[in-house]
Design an enzyme around this catalytic site. Sequence first.
Site: not given
Ligand code: PCA
Length: 214
Positions: A82, A92, A145, A168
């Site tokens: 990111e 959401r 996240c 991610h």
């Molecule tokens: N993904 C979520 C929160 C925890 C995770 O593994 C997110 O992208 O915010």
Amino acid sequence: MKSAPVLVTGFEPFGGDVVNPSAEIARALDGRVIAGRSVIGAVLPCVFQTSTPELARLLRRHCPAVVIATGLAGGRAEITPERVAINLDDARIPDNAGAQPIDLPVVRGGPAAYWSRLPIKAIVAALRERGIPAAVSQTAGTFVCNHVFYALMHALRRQPGLKAGFIHVPGLPGQVRRGQPSLSQAKMIEAIEIAIEATLVARVGRSETGGTLA
Ligand code: PCA
């Protein structure tokens, strides 16, 4: 003297899932040594209120040289470092404690955003070279996240040499709906190992992105 470790975090399952590949990444890498540095892996609760104190505790306890936080981004086909954390919680769905903050800052009075201090382009290049799908992502969303990513960069704002950021990962083959992209757990673990290596050899952890953001 022992060199400072690499901290890798993942998240517990959320949103009705029974697994979260990011938790398995943290567990798999915990105790490993990569490029001479030991890795501490830890799983954070998918809860706005408790995830960031838990992260702060890990930072205090381990004084890491590098922090790579990871989380699941269902629907994505690639490993996605990111670029930016934004000062916004806008959930959401409810988190694992049932909280659903809307239009709230992560840190009241904090800057609008922090750049990643991981070598995001170098990580993507290293992953692609090893045949792992990867791309820079321009948004970590507005759920837990991004919340943890922003809190991480805010906590480290006075330690500009420290390399830190968020990556991610896609869903697992058994986790996603039919037709949705996925990646195997083994590939994801390998991907974060490669990201750690690429980070350790990169220049001091300042943002790759210009401009005047924090
Ligand atoms: N993904 C979520 C929160 C925890 C995770 O593994 C997110 O992208 O915010």
